[in-house]
Write a protein that holds these residues in place. Structure first.
Motif, PDB file in Angstrom:
ATOM      1  N   CYS A 294       1.085  -1.246  -0.069  1.00 58.99           N
ATOM      2  CA  CYS A 294       0.071  -0.045  -0.055  1.00 58.99           C
ATOM      3  C   CYS A 294       0.909   1.280   0.069  1.00 58.99           C
ATOM      4  CB  CYS A 294      -0.916  -0.063   1.219  1.00 58.99           C
ATOM      5  SG  CYS A 294      -2.145  -1.242   1.259  1.00 58.99           S
ATOM      6  N   CYS A 297       1.673   2.338  -3.294  1.00 66.22           N
ATOM      7  CA  CYS A 297       0.476   2.208  -4.416  1.00 66.22           C
ATOM      8  C   CYS A 297      -0.152   3.405  -4.986  1.00 66.22           C
ATOM      9  CB  CYS A 297      -0.540   1.263  -3.723  1.00 66.22           C
ATOM     10  SG  CYS A 297      -1.848   1.293  -4.667  1.00 66.22           S
ATOM     11  N   ALA A 299      -2.781   4.031  -5.753  1.00 67.51           N
ATOM     12  CA  ALA A 299      -4.179   4.205  -5.264  1.00 67.51           C
ATOM     13  C   ALA A 299      -4.388   4.609  -3.768  1.00 67.51           C
ATOM     14  CB  ALA A 299      -5.024   2.968  -5.650  1.00 67.51           C
ATOM     15  N   LEU A 300      -3.309   4.680  -3.075  1.00 65.43           N
ATOM     16  CA  LEU A 300      -3.137   4.688  -1.506  1.00 65.43           C
ATOM     17  C   LEU A 300      -4.353   6.038  -1.215  1.00 65.43           C
ATOM     18  CD1 LEU A 300      -2.157   3.938   1.079  1.00 65.43           C
ATOM     19  CD2 LEU A 300      -0.297   5.523   1.041  1.00 65.43           C
ATOM     20  N   CYS A 303      -7.953   4.352  -1.972  1.00 59.03           N
ATOM     21  CA  CYS A 303      -8.514   3.150  -1.614  1.00 59.03           C
ATOM     22  C   CYS A 303      -7.939   3.046  -0.006  1.00 59.03           C
ATOM     23  CB  CYS A 303      -7.724   1.937  -2.262  1.00 59.03           C
ATOM     24  SG  CYS A 303      -7.698   0.515  -1.326  1.00 59.03           S
ATOM     25  N   GLY A 304      -6.489   3.126   0.191  1.00 58.30           N
ATOM     26  CA  GLY A 304      -6.003   3.323   1.630  1.00 58.30           C
ATOM     27  C   GLY A 304      -5.929   1.606   2.248  1.00 58.30           C
ATOM     28  N   GLY A 305      -6.731   0.677   1.503  1.00 58.13           N
ATOM     29  CA  GLY A 305      -6.460  -0.704   2.150  1.00 58.13           C
ATOM     30  C   GLY A 305      -7.992  -1.008   2.130  1.00 58.13           C
ATOM     31  N   PRO A 306      -8.148  -2.443   2.159  1.00 56.43           N
ATOM     32  CA  PRO A 306      -9.516  -2.933   2.305  1.00 56.43           C
ATOM     33  C   PRO A 306     -10.396  -2.526   3.231  1.00 56.43           C
ATOM     34  CG  PRO A 306      -7.915  -4.905   2.741  1.00 56.43           C
ATOM     35  CD  PRO A 306      -7.087  -3.544   2.421  1.00 56.43           C
ATOM     36  N   CYS A 324      -7.446  -4.562  -5.813  1.00 54.05           N
ATOM     37  CA  CYS A 324      -6.214  -3.661  -6.139  1.00 54.05           C
ATOM     38  C   CYS A 324      -6.270  -3.279  -7.445  1.00 54.05           C
ATOM     39  CB  CYS A 324      -4.820  -4.265  -5.617  1.00 54.05           C
ATOM     40  SG  CYS A 324      -4.715  -4.393  -3.663  1.00 54.05           S
ATOM     41  N   TYR A 327      -8.962  -0.365  -8.057  1.00 54.55           N
ATOM     42  CA  TYR A 327      -8.755   1.019  -7.568  1.00 54.55           C
ATOM     43  C   TYR A 327      -7.461   1.432  -8.329  1.00 54.55           C
ATOM     44  CZ  TYR A 327     -12.009   0.694  -3.811  1.00 54.55           C
ATOM     45  OH  TYR A 327     -13.379   0.679  -3.281  1.00 54.55           O
ATOM     46  N   GLN A 328      -6.451   0.890  -8.518  1.00 58.55           N
ATOM     47  CA  GLN A 328      -5.378   1.392  -9.531  1.00 58.55           C
ATOM     48  C   GLN A 328      -5.916   1.729 -10.843  1.00 58.55           C
ATOM     49  OE1 GLN A 328      -2.481  -1.939  -8.621  1.00 58.55           O
ATOM     50  NE2 GLN A 328      -2.187  -1.337  -6.600  1.00 58.55           N
TER      51      GLN A 328
END
Ligand SMILES: C[S@@+](CC[C@H](N)C(=O)[O-])C[C@H]1O[C@@H](n2cnc3c(N)ncnc32)[C@H](O)[C@@H]1O
Ligand code: SF4
Ligand code: SF4
Length: 342
Positions: A294, A297, A299-300, A303-306, A324, A327-328
């Motif tokens: 992450c 990433c 997309a951090l 998204c920030g994580g699930p 992932c 979001y990416q």
């Protein structure tokens, strides 16, 4: 307001356990839930109510009861406006329901995944027969009613994936609906069943088709657009962009802090528990960047994580690779597409 788990349809991808025989919400439970909602929003400009199920129109009596009560509670707590929506399969709408929706200026979201051959693939009546003719007639009745705002809730499924732009064109040109909200597939089977990068690209293409016809289509893609547009991270799930929290009032005097999971004990609280410990409302917040990937990433900030629900459904903190990729993909599209960013 999850009024009932009863449903007149049996859609094979549904994330709700329907027709289990569990009791519906009672008027007293609805009153307790609405009272809590308004007392936690004293003086606010707006409070949103959404009727949900199962099929919420099966308990239209509760919707009527709740709408009248909500007006009284809003006046009592200085809430200026109530925004009312219902999410329905659209297969059983009476004249009095449509009159009621018009009177209260409802937003009615009818769930349709595409033309009959596509929709009936996953969405059938309990007896196994399609409901498409009926739904189409009801959409026309809703469109003809003054004051009702009608939209379509489109779910990406095995039957329409690869053809979302075509589905959107049909919904606009044929069905006459110009507001489309695309649901994010919920990985009920423990994994993402769709190709994430492909889904992001398809949502983009479908959005362009909608814009080109003067219609609007919303999806998680907008989260990426908004983040880039505002230069502000958009990491939250189950929240609106104005930072209001979506929770679900369930039968049996319980509230789920996750608006798309009604069973997970970690999300369930009684109103009394939430009243005495309001900090519990925050337990749905996720840990940001739970894995090393992450940190680098792109997309951090989107998204920030699930989410907590995603973690539960996929059984751990390691994100599904397709999530992932999704979001990416949205970030990549938002970075080069100039139509979504001011
Ligand atoms: C659970 S239904 C309840 C309201 C009503 N019965 C209806 O179908 O509109 C609400 C929405 O969730 C969507 N939905 C159901 N299962 C889903 C899943 N696994 N992933 C994404 N959306 C889903 C449906 O297509 C529908 O638009
Ligand atoms: S109509 Fe709605 S609640 Fe009923 S099975 Fe289909 S998606 Fe689920
Ligand atoms: S897309 Fe995957 S790697 Fe990127 S922030 Fe989200 S969970 Fe982490």
């Amino acid at each position: 307001m999850v009024l009932t788990d009863k449903c007149n349809m049996s859609c094979d991808y549904c994330f709700v356990q329907t027709n289990t025989g569990k009791a519906d919400m009672t008027e007293a439970e609805l009153e307790a839930g609405l009272s809590y909602l308004f007392e936690t929003n004293v003086g606010e400009e707006e409070v949103s109510l959404q009727w949900f199920g199962g099929e919420p129109t099966i308990r239209f009596d509760l919707m009527q009861f709740g709408d009248q009560l909500a007006d009284r509670l809003a006046a009592q707590h200085g809430v200026k406006r109530i925004r009312r929506t219902v999410v329905t399969n659209g297969a059983r709408l009476t004249d009095s329901m449509i009159d009621h929706f018009a009177r209260y200026q409802y937003g009615v979201g009818v769930s349709i995944d595409g033309p009959p051959a596509v929709n009936a693939e996953n969405r059938k009546l309990l007896g196994g027969q399609p409901a498409d003719d009926r739904i189409r007639r009801n959409v026309q009745r809703l469109l003809a009613a003054d004051g009702v705002h009608v939209g379509c809730n489109l779910t990406p499924t095995s039957a329409n994936i690869g053809r979302l732009a075509e589905m959107v064109a049909w919904i606009i040109d044929d069905l006459g609906l110009t507001f489309i909200y695309t649901n994010t597939p919920i990985p009920t089977g423990g994994r993402w069943r769709v190709d994430g990068a492909e889904l992001a690209r398809e949502l983009y293409e479908a959005r362009m088709v909608a814009l080109g016809r003067g219609a609007m289509m919303f999806s998680v893609l907008d989260r990426a657009f908004q983040a880039l547009d505002r230069r502000h991270p958009m990491l939250f799930d189950h929240m609106q962009s104005d930072r209001t929290l979506n929770v679900a009032l369930l039968p049996g005097n319980r509230i789920s802090l996750c608006d798309i999971n009604f069973d997970e004990p970690a999300f369930l609280h009684t109103i009394d528990e939430l009243r005495s410990e309001p900090g519990l409302l925050g337990v749905i917040a996720k840990n940001i960047a739970p894995i090393n990937d992450c940190a680098t990433c792109p997309a951090l900030a989107i998204c920030g994580g699930p989410s907590r629900n995603e973690q539960l459904l996929i059984g751990g903190t390691t994100p599904d690779p397709q999530m992932c990729a999704f979001y990416q993909g949205t970030v990549e599209i938002a970075a080069w597409d100039s139509t979504g960013v001011q």
